[in-house]
Write an enzyme that holds these catalytic residues in place. Structure first.
Site, mmCIF file in Angstrom:
data_model
loop_
_atom_site.group_PDB
_atom_site.id
_atom_site.type_symbol
_atom_site.label_atom_id
_atom_site.label_comp_id
_atom_site.label_asym_id
_atom_site.label_seq_id
_atom_site.Cartn_x
_atom_site.Cartn_y
_atom_site.Cartn_z
ATOM 1 N N SER A 122 1.107 -57.391 28.105
ATOM 2 C CA SER A 122 0.508 -58.020 26.936
ATOM 3 C C SER A 122 1.074 -57.517 25.613
ATOM 4 O O SER A 122 0.862 -58.111 24.573
ATOM 5 C CB SER A 122 -1.003 -57.778 26.938
ATOM 6 O OG SER A 122 -1.294 -56.384 26.776
ATOM 7 N N SER A 167 1.199 -53.475 30.950
ATOM 8 C CA SER A 167 1.386 -54.131 29.652
ATOM 9 C C SER A 167 2.208 -53.345 28.640
ATOM 10 O O SER A 167 2.478 -53.842 27.554
ATOM 11 C CB SER A 167 0.024 -54.470 29.028
ATOM 12 O OG SER A 167 -0.561 -55.552 29.711
ATOM 13 N N LYS A 182 -0.250 -52.490 17.585
ATOM 14 C CA LYS A 182 -0.745 -53.598 18.403
ATOM 15 C C LYS A 182 -2.124 -54.036 17.905
ATOM 16 O O LYS A 182 -2.956 -53.200 17.529
ATOM 17 C CB LYS A 182 -0.813 -53.157 19.868
ATOM 18 C CG LYS A 182 -1.191 -54.273 20.846
ATOM 19 C CD LYS A 182 -1.140 -53.782 22.290
ATOM 20 C CE LYS A 182 -1.520 -54.891 23.265
ATOM 21 N NZ LYS A 182 -1.441 -54.451 24.671
#
EC number: 6.3.5.7
Length: 494
Positions: free
Chosen positions: A159, A183, A79
């Site tokens: 997210s 998330s 990420k």
């Protein structure tokens, strides 16, 4: 040869160890898949092909010598919130344009120590602020899943939408992610993958771009419960560079996966039965209860009375911490810099240009609730509510409950650009209704794919555990995974 990208992480690890294929071959297969599919999915914002190939070659040498770590030669996606030395790290924000850190996050350092290979950096909501991966400066990630008889583009959740989409579409063997209010678990549920948010303090936050420091926690997204357990064993560990890191031995989480739930007490919180909850979510929840009972668990109704205050309290605490954390992005030392007539002008122009709409909204909310006239009325009250939410869980766990079963999301994936969501930010925030309590209380939570809605889209169930008892979540999650018996592979269109 079997399509190497379709192997689970556990199967790929076994194949590498047995010399059935090399890490270079496995990594090459993933790089080819990324080259062929990323333009349509937008899961990666940077691909590190040369670095991946070099790491794979080094892993092959170790494996040939009968050496190597627990993740030796396994290609992962990272990420864009994790600092990776010399590699694009921008939290999917314009304000960090061209930023390449001179250091490595503790979590990714652990992964490289254990032999993992980095394929690239994954797209996400800007600064992890979003529930749909539509706030990224690099554009939205496209969910690899589509509704039956439809070509409409769906969100992958956020997210960590890039992480979930990349795992679901076979563009990496597993991925790192972060969870501040859901998330990891929400995008996992919307893409048919497994995501676990560990106990606060289990994984180091050092080198992870901060959103809300008392809530943020790193964790994995993977294709199976076992894969998530393998990933989390490598990601976890005490870190003296993180003052909130807990000095506890890291269990072999994978060893707990097949432990079963016989004799466990599973709590079912009545407050999670929300008004207007879709019938298919309730039906899936009841199915999950039946599966756990059939495997020997006792199910008990419980009460978490302060649940209804969790979402509003979260959206005071998280923006408050964000407004403080994001004050450092001013255009002076790194990232975007707009020129101004003086230093104040430089700050204002850079921040106005560099932050997206949702990030600005949360900074403004946070600044407001921390301001002199409103601090006691909002922020202090929210922290008191947070204490009550944490106490609710403590009472239940002290009363003999081993884990709690809830839905993971209030619905399946919705459309990109959904007009209702765009018009009313609160509707978007409600996607986190089942997940934010876990962050407010610092507890571990796992989302496991458990069924599909009427349109054929994946739905997940969530298990919430005691502090630092992720092993029970992996065991119970495996029971749900095995009982569902569904192949959560999207039909390839990309």
């Amino acid at each position: 040869m079997t399509d190497l990208t379709r192997l689970t992480l556990a199967a790929a690890r076994a194949g590498l160890k047995a010399r059935e294929f090399t890490s270079s071959e496995l990594t090459g297969a993933y790089l080819s898949a990324i080259e062929g599919g990323n333009a349509k999915l937008n899961a990666y914002v940077a691909v590190t092909a040369e670095q991946a190939s070099a790491q794979a070659k080094a892993s092959d040498a170790k494996l040939a010598a009968g050496q190597g770590g627990p993740l030796e030669g396994i290609p992962l996606g990272i990420k864009d919130l994790f600092a990776t030395k010399g590699v694009h790290t921008q939290a999917a924000s314009h304000i960090l344009d061209s930023f390449k850190p001179e250091y490595e996050s503790s979590v990714t350092s652990n992964l490289w120590r254990d032999g993992a290979v980095m394929l690239g950096k994954l797209n996400m909501d800007e600064f992890a602020m979003g529930s749909s991966n539509e706030t990224s400066y690099y554009g939205p990630v496209i969910n690899p899943w589509r509704a039956n008889n439809s070509n409409a583009q769906l969100v992958p959740g956020g997210s960590s939408g890039g992480s979930a989409a990349a795992v679901s579409s076979w563009l990496c063997a597993a991925a790192t992610a972060t969870d501040t209010g859901g998330s990891i678990r929400q995008p996992a549920a919307l893409t048919g993958t497994v995501g676990i948010k560990p106990t606060y303090g289990r994984c180091s936050r050092w080198g992870v771009v901060a959103f809300a420091s008392s809530l943020d926690q790193a964790g994995p997204i993977a294709r199976t419960v076992e894969d998530a357990a393998i990933m989390m064993t490598s990601m976890s560990g005490f870190d003296p560079k993180d003052s909130t890191s807990v000095d506890l031995a890291v269990p072999d989480f994978a060893a707990a996966v097949e432990r079963g739930v016989k004799g466990l007490v599973i709590g079912i919180p009545r407050e999670y039965r929300m008004d207007g909850m879709p019938a298919e979510i309730e039906a899936l929840w009841q199915q999950g209860i039946a599966w756990l009972k059939a495997e020997g668990a006792t199910v008990r109704d419980i009460s978490l009375p302060h649940t209804k205050y969790a979402l509003p309290a979260y959206y005071i605490v998280a923006p408050a911490e964000a407004s403080s954390n994001l004050a450092r992005y001013d255009g002076v030392k790194y990232g975007l810099r707009d020129t101004g007539k003086d230093i104040t002008d430089l700050y204002e122009l850079t921040r106005a240009d560099g932050f997206g709409r949702e990030v600005k909204r949360r900074i403004m909310i946070g600044t407001y609730v921390l301001s002199a006239g409103y601090y006691d009325a909002y922020y202090v009250q929210a922290q008191k509510v947070r204490t009550l939410i944490k106490r609710d869980f403590e009472i239940v766990f002290n009363d003999g409950v081993d884990a709690i079963l809830t839905p993971a999301t209030p619905s399946a994936a919705f459309g990109i650009g959904d007009e209702d969501m765009k018009a009313d930010p609160v509707k978007m925030y409600l996607n986190d209704v089942f997940t934010v309590t876990v962050n407010m209380a610092g507890l571990p939570g796992i989302a496991v794919p458990a069924g599909k809605d009427g349109a054929g889209l994946p739905l997940g169930l969530q298990l919430i555990g005691k502090p630092f008892d992720e092993e029970t979540l992996f065991a119970a999650g495996r029971v749900i995974e095995r009982s569902a018996g569904i192949d959560f592979s999207p039909d390839k269109w990309w």
